[in-house]
Design a protein around this motif. Structure first.
Motif, PDB file in Angstrom:
ATOM      1  N   ALA A   1       0.817  -1.216   0.000  1.00 35.56           N
ATOM      2  CA  ALA A   1       0.000   0.000   0.000  1.00 35.56           C
ATOM      3  C   ALA A   1       0.853   1.270   0.000  1.00 35.56           C
ATOM      4  CB  ALA A   1      -0.917   0.001   1.223  1.00 35.56           C
ATOM      5  N   LEU A   2       2.058   1.182   0.588  1.00 35.36           N
ATOM      6  CA  LEU A   2       2.940   2.351   0.722  1.00 35.36           C
ATOM      7  C   LEU A   2       4.344   1.978   0.259  1.00 35.36           C
ATOM      8  CD1 LEU A   2       1.707   3.305   4.294  1.00 35.36           C
ATOM      9  CD2 LEU A   2       1.203   4.590   2.204  1.00 35.36           C
ATOM     10  N   PRO A   3       4.516   1.716  -1.043  1.00 39.72           N
ATOM     11  CA  PRO A   3       5.809   1.226  -1.538  1.00 39.72           C
ATOM     12  C   PRO A   3       6.811   2.355  -1.776  1.00 39.72           C
ATOM     13  CG  PRO A   3       4.275   1.348  -3.353  1.00 39.72           C
ATOM     14  CD  PRO A   3       3.516   1.792  -2.128  1.00 39.72           C
ATOM     15  N   PHE A   4       7.188   3.010  -0.677  1.00 38.70           N
ATOM     16  CA  PHE A   4       8.089   4.152  -0.781  1.00 38.70           C
ATOM     17  C   PHE A   4       9.247   3.959   0.191  1.00 38.70           C
ATOM     18  CE2 PHE A   4       3.631   5.555  -1.372  1.00 38.70           C
ATOM     19  CZ  PHE A   4       3.681   5.660  -2.762  1.00 38.70           C
ATOM     20  N   SER A   5      10.312   4.676  -0.024  1.00 37.51           N
ATOM     21  CA  SER A   5      11.494   4.539   0.805  1.00 37.51           C
ATOM     22  C   SER A   5      11.162   4.864   2.252  1.00 37.51           C
ATOM     23  CB  SER A   5      12.585   5.487   0.283  1.00 37.51           C
ATOM     24  OG  SER A   5      13.784   5.319   0.995  1.00 37.51           O
ATOM     25  N   GLY A   6      11.668   4.055   3.167  1.00 31.31           N
ATOM     26  CA  GLY A   6      11.470   4.358   4.577  1.00 31.31           C
ATOM     27  C   GLY A   6      10.790   3.278   5.379  1.00 31.31           C
ATOM     28  N   GLY A   7      10.023   2.380   4.758  1.00 30.53           N
ATOM     29  CA  GLY A   7       9.443   1.242   5.457  1.00 30.53           C
ATOM     30  C   GLY A   7       8.694   1.608   6.729  1.00 30.53           C
TER      31      GLY A   7
ATOM     32  N   LEU B   1      -7.171   3.704   2.205  1.00 31.36           N
ATOM     33  CA  LEU B   1      -5.884   3.482   1.552  1.00 31.36           C
ATOM     34  C   LEU B   1      -5.982   2.267   0.627  1.00 31.36           C
ATOM     35  CD1 LEU B   1      -2.869   4.487   1.636  1.00 31.36           C
ATOM     36  CD2 LEU B   1      -2.469   2.701   3.335  1.00 31.36           C
ATOM     37  N   THR B   2      -5.498   2.406  -0.597  1.00 29.48           N
ATOM     38  CA  THR B   2      -5.514   1.281  -1.529  1.00 29.48           C
ATOM     39  C   THR B   2      -4.575   0.195  -1.015  1.00 29.48           C
ATOM     40  OG1 THR B   2      -5.936   2.759  -3.391  1.00 29.48           O
ATOM     41  CG2 THR B   2      -5.068   0.569  -3.907  1.00 29.48           C
ATOM     42  N   ARG B   3      -5.121  -0.986  -0.793  1.00 31.90           N
ATOM     43  CA  ARG B   3      -4.344  -2.102  -0.251  1.00 31.90           C
ATOM     44  C   ARG B   3      -4.367  -3.268  -1.235  1.00 31.90           C
ATOM     45  NH1 ARG B   3      -6.530   0.495   4.214  1.00 31.90           N
ATOM     46  NH2 ARG B   3      -5.093   0.735   5.999  1.00 31.90           N
ATOM     47  N   PRO B   4      -3.326  -3.400  -2.075  1.00 27.68           N
ATOM     48  CA  PRO B   4      -3.288  -4.531  -3.009  1.00 27.68           C
ATOM     49  C   PRO B   4      -3.311  -5.887  -2.300  1.00 27.68           C
ATOM     50  CG  PRO B   4      -1.693  -2.843  -3.630  1.00 27.68           C
ATOM     51  CD  PRO B   4      -2.209  -2.460  -2.292  1.00 27.68           C
ATOM     52  N   TYR B   5      -2.818  -5.919  -1.043  1.00 27.14           N
ATOM     53  CA  TYR B   5      -2.893  -7.139  -0.238  1.00 27.14           C
ATOM     54  C   TYR B   5      -3.395  -6.729   1.146  1.00 27.14           C
ATOM     55  CZ  TYR B   5      -1.611 -10.840   2.967  1.00 27.14           C
ATOM     56  OH  TYR B   5      -1.664 -11.787   3.954  1.00 27.14           O
ATOM     57  N   ARG B   6      -4.221  -7.572   1.755  1.00 27.31           N
ATOM     58  CA  ARG B   6      -4.793  -7.270   3.070  1.00 27.31           C
ATOM     59  C   ARG B   6      -4.557  -8.465   3.992  1.00 27.31           C
ATOM     60  NH1 ARG B   6      -8.652  -3.254   4.044  1.00 27.31           N
ATOM     61  NH2 ARG B   6      -9.805  -3.465   6.012  1.00 27.31           N
ATOM     62  N   ALA B   7      -3.826  -8.267   5.087  1.00 29.23           N
ATOM     63  CA  ALA B   7      -3.540  -9.350   6.026  1.00 29.23           C
ATOM     64  C   ALA B   7      -4.815  -9.768   6.756  1.00 29.23           C
ATOM     65  CB  ALA B   7      -2.480  -8.906   7.030  1.00 29.23           C
ATOM     66  N   PRO B   8      -5.007 -11.060   6.971  1.00 34.56           N
ATOM     67  CA  PRO B   8      -6.225 -11.528   7.656  1.00 34.56           C
ATOM     68  C   PRO B   8      -6.117 -11.382   9.176  1.00 34.56           C
ATOM     69  CG  PRO B   8      -4.844 -13.388   7.084  1.00 34.56           C
ATOM     70  CD  PRO B   8      -4.164 -12.169   6.527  1.00 34.56           C
TER      71      PRO B   8
ATOM     72  N   ILE C   1       1.043  14.115   6.136  1.00 36.71           N
ATOM     73  CA  ILE C   1       1.993  13.556   5.177  1.00 36.71           C
ATOM     74  C   ILE C   1       1.272  13.298   3.858  1.00 36.71           C
ATOM     75  CG2 ILE C   1       3.537  11.625   4.683  1.00 36.71           C
ATOM     76  CD1 ILE C   1       3.841  11.292   7.718  1.00 36.71           C
ATOM     77  N   ALA C   2       1.821  13.836   2.782  1.00 37.45           N
ATOM     78  CA  ALA C   2       1.222  13.640   1.455  1.00 37.45           C
ATOM     79  C   ALA C   2       1.631  12.277   0.910  1.00 37.45           C
ATOM     80  CB  ALA C   2       1.680  14.747   0.511  1.00 37.45           C
ATOM     81  N   LEU C   3       0.669  11.528   0.424  1.00 34.18           N
ATOM     82  CA  LEU C   3       0.934  10.209  -0.134  1.00 34.18           C
ATOM     83  C   LEU C   3       1.057  10.303  -1.651  1.00 34.18           C
ATOM     84  CD1 LEU C   3      -1.522   7.947   1.889  1.00 34.18           C
ATOM     85  CD2 LEU C   3       0.937   8.215   2.198  1.00 34.18           C
ATOM     86  N   PRO C   4       2.219   9.958  -2.199  1.00 40.08           N
ATOM     87  CA  PRO C   4       2.331   9.932  -3.656  1.00 40.08           C
ATOM     88  C   PRO C   4       1.442   8.823  -4.222  1.00 40.08           C
ATOM     89  CG  PRO C   4       4.478   9.813  -2.566  1.00 40.08           C
ATOM     90  CD  PRO C   4       3.454   9.559  -1.534  1.00 40.08           C
ATOM     91  N   PRO C   5       1.071   8.923  -5.477  1.00 46.23           N
ATOM     92  CA  PRO C   5       0.266   7.855  -6.082  1.00 46.23           C
ATOM     93  C   PRO C   5       1.075   6.567  -6.220  1.00 46.23           C
ATOM     94  CG  PRO C   5       0.989   9.417  -7.751  1.00 46.23           C
ATOM     95  CD  PRO C   5       1.381  10.009  -6.427  1.00 46.23           C
ATOM     96  N   LEU C   6       0.375   5.452  -6.201  1.00 44.36           N
ATOM     97  CA  LEU C   6       1.054   4.181  -6.436  1.00 44.36           C
ATOM     98  C   LEU C   6       1.589   4.137  -7.862  1.00 44.36           C
ATOM     99  CD1 LEU C   6      -1.408   1.623  -4.787  1.00 44.36           C
ATOM    100  CD2 LEU C   6       0.840   2.295  -3.940  1.00 44.36           C
ATOM    101  N   PRO C   7       2.720   3.487  -8.077  1.00 44.60           N
ATOM    102  CA  PRO C   7       3.208   3.329  -9.449  1.00 44.60           C
ATOM    103  C   PRO C   7       2.236   2.464 -10.242  1.00 44.60           C
ATOM    104  CG  PRO C   7       4.499   1.989  -7.948  1.00 44.60           C
ATOM    105  CD  PRO C   7       3.624   2.858  -7.097  1.00 44.60           C
ATOM    106  N   PRO C   8       2.214   2.594 -11.556  1.00 46.78           N
ATOM    107  CA  PRO C   8       1.259   1.812 -12.364  1.00 46.78           C
ATOM    108  C   PRO C   8       1.506   0.319 -12.222  1.00 46.78           C
ATOM    109  CG  PRO C   8       2.898   2.883 -13.755  1.00 46.78           C
ATOM    110  CD  PRO C   8       3.076   3.455 -12.390  1.00 46.78           C
ATOM    111  N   PRO C   9       0.441  -0.487 -12.248  1.00 43.79           N
ATOM    112  CA  PRO C   9       0.600  -1.943 -12.143  1.00 43.79           C
ATOM    113  C   PRO C   9       1.168  -2.519 -13.432  1.00 43.79           C
ATOM    114  CG  PRO C   9      -1.682  -1.391 -12.552  1.00 43.79           C
ATOM    115  CD  PRO C   9      -0.967  -0.083 -12.372  1.00 43.79           C
TER     116      PRO C   9
END
Length: 493
Positions: free
Chosen positions: A74-80, A390-397, A448-456
């Motif tokens: 969901a947040l694939p940006f530097s910093g983890g 938040l867009t979550r491509p994967y969601r933990a159960p 904190i501003a969230l950049p858009p996700l990179p294209p799939p």
């Protein structure tokens, strides 16, 4: 390695890393100093029962890895974890998480550099060559080389990581095959230290083995440099705990099967336990040279390569967000890497190498790692509450069950650590909060501003990625089951 692509929404980092590099950078960070030092010392305490501690360490890593898979996609940006905690819990918690990740990875790389010097000395000694430098000097020189490589660029880092880790795996396979005639096949092997089977003793062993798993989310720190992170990040995190289990379990099985039962206890305090184990078994020559070469130039180098790069990305992101001095947020004009951050990370590593104690470094790393994982797990809950859209491509159960249980387990594990290392970790955290307060003084707490996700990926690229992941999954599953079977057979005899 695919062609690098800059993310137009970010400050110049390039998306160069595919699934293979994402896996090898993560696993390469983990498979190294823990496995070949304190993790192997546990074999001198538990003997064949070490597999039980390793299995427990893997089990307590799986659910946190799923949470990081959700947050990383969901947040694939530097910093983890710094990013996740800042958004889910608030900036001060983000600072604490990022600051402790930095000292944890600095500790791992420092311990790895010392471990490299131990095994290099053994390797050269087996060839009749005396190393003229002290272990600390060898460790410092090695660190400088990897710091320069980290500045050179992430594409170089990814290529080297593939080479180091695949070299390690290939050498490990040849080493195990070369030892088969020497592996013991008869009689039972007792637990060298029965006190290690008490609840407190076993928990302490699990903590030491868990250091062999700590860092399973390293790829999240480099999320801004991973191609198609919506898919590659979760997949790497699904596989990482099982792959680390397979490698650790294979080496532990070989060590228990190799060393005479009445000599296993001597491994509990050995600086280079695998080399010491071969000496105790009377196995020298080619197998010893092969082992030391694989550990030094494969396992140690892979951990150093990733361990130097990841914490610099955290410091870079923190500086870019105003939580650390701005100088660390600058990129090298040619290679687009956080050169200033790499330099200060290198200075911290040299200071820790100066202690000369892997045991102390391990305790400091464990405190910091467990602390930032507790924050990271809590951040997953905070993000669900505060960022439900938040867009979550994967969601933990089962978040509201798994997260509290994981936090409780990690807090209990923190009670087993060296009190002096825990005190140093607390002082480091206080320093981080002070630095944060100074850097944020007078600044308004804007969201904190969230950049858009990179294209799939496109359909064809998705099919290729799916095939690659299936191959990885089958290989990792087969390896983990084989290693578990070998160890349980050794335990049952």
């Amino acid at each position: 390695m695919q062609n690098c692509k800059s993310d137009p929404a970010q400050a110049g980092l390039k998306r160069c890393l595919g699934l293979r590099e994402t896996i090898t950078l993560t696993v390469g960070t983990v498979i190294g100093v823990g496995l070949f030092t304190v993790g192997a010392n546990v074999v001198g305490m538990l003997g064949p029962a070490t597999i039980l501690a390793t299995l427990a360490a893997m089990l307590v890593s799986i659910y946190p890895a799923l949470l990081y898979a959700e947050m990383g996609a969901a947040l694939p940006f530097s910093g983890g974890t710094y990013q996740y905690a800042s958004l889910g819990l608030g900036r001060p918690f983000g600072m604490l998480a990022g600051w402790n990740f930095i000292i944890s990875m600095v500790s791992v790389a420092s311990g790895e550099a010392l471990a490299f010097s131990f095994y290099l000395r053994t390797l050269l000694g087996a060839l009749g060559i005396e190393l003229p430098l002290s272990d600390r000097w060898v460790a410092c020189i090695t660190l400088v080389v990897f710091l320069l490589l980290a500045v050179r660029g992430v594409e170089m880092t990814g290529r080297l990581q593939n080479g180091f880790l695949f070299f390690f795996w290939e050498v490990a396979a040849v080493w195990v095959l070369s030892l088969l005639p020497s592996l013991t096949g008869g009689g039972p092997v007792a637990v060298p230290d029965p006190s290690s089977l008490t609840p407190s003793g076993f928990l302490g062993c699990v903590c030491l083995i868990w250091w062999c798993f700590a860092g399973f989310e390293t790829c999240c720190a480099m999320g801004e440099e991973i191609r198609y992170p919506q898919k590659n990040l979760p997949r790497a995190l699904f596989l990482a705990p099982f792959l680390v289990f397979a490698v650790n379990g294979l080496f532990q099985w070989a060590l228990v099967a190799l060393v005479p039962g009445d000599a296993l206890g001597q491994l509990a305090t050995a600086a280079a336990p695998y080399a010491e184990g071969m000496r105790l078994a009377g196995v020298v020559g080619f197998p010893l040279v092969l082992l030391c070469a694989g550990i030094a130039f494969g396992g140690d180098f892979s951990t150093l390569n990733a361990g130097v790069s990841a914490p610099a990305r955290y410091l870079y992101t923190m500086a870019r967000d105003g939580a650390a001095p701005a100088v660390f947020g600058r990129l090298h004009p040619r290679w687009h890497t956080p050169a200033a951050a790499v330099a200060v990370i290198g200075g911290l590593m040299v200071l820790l190498v100066g202690t000369g104690s892997i045991a102390y470094i391990a305790s400091l790393s464990l405190f910091a790692t467990l602390f930032y994982y507790v924050i990271g797990i809590a951040a997953a809950c905070g993000l669900r509450l505060h960022k439900p859209d938040l867009t979550r491509p994967y969601r933990a159960p089962l978040l509201w069950v798994g997260a509290p249980v994981s936090i409780l387990i990690y807090l209990v594990m923190m009670t087993q650590l060296d009190p002096f290392a825990a005190l140093a970790g607390a002082a480091w955290s206080a320093l981080g909060l002070l630095l944060y307060a100074l850097c944020r003084r007078g600044k308004r707490g804007a969201e904190i501003a969230l950049p858009p996700l990179p294209p799939p990926p496109g359909p064809e690229e998705s099919r290729k990625m799916d095939r690659s992941f299936r191959r990885w999954a089958w290989v990792v599953a087969a390896a983990a089951l084989l290693v578990l079977g070998l160890n349980l057979a050794l335990l049952a005899r």
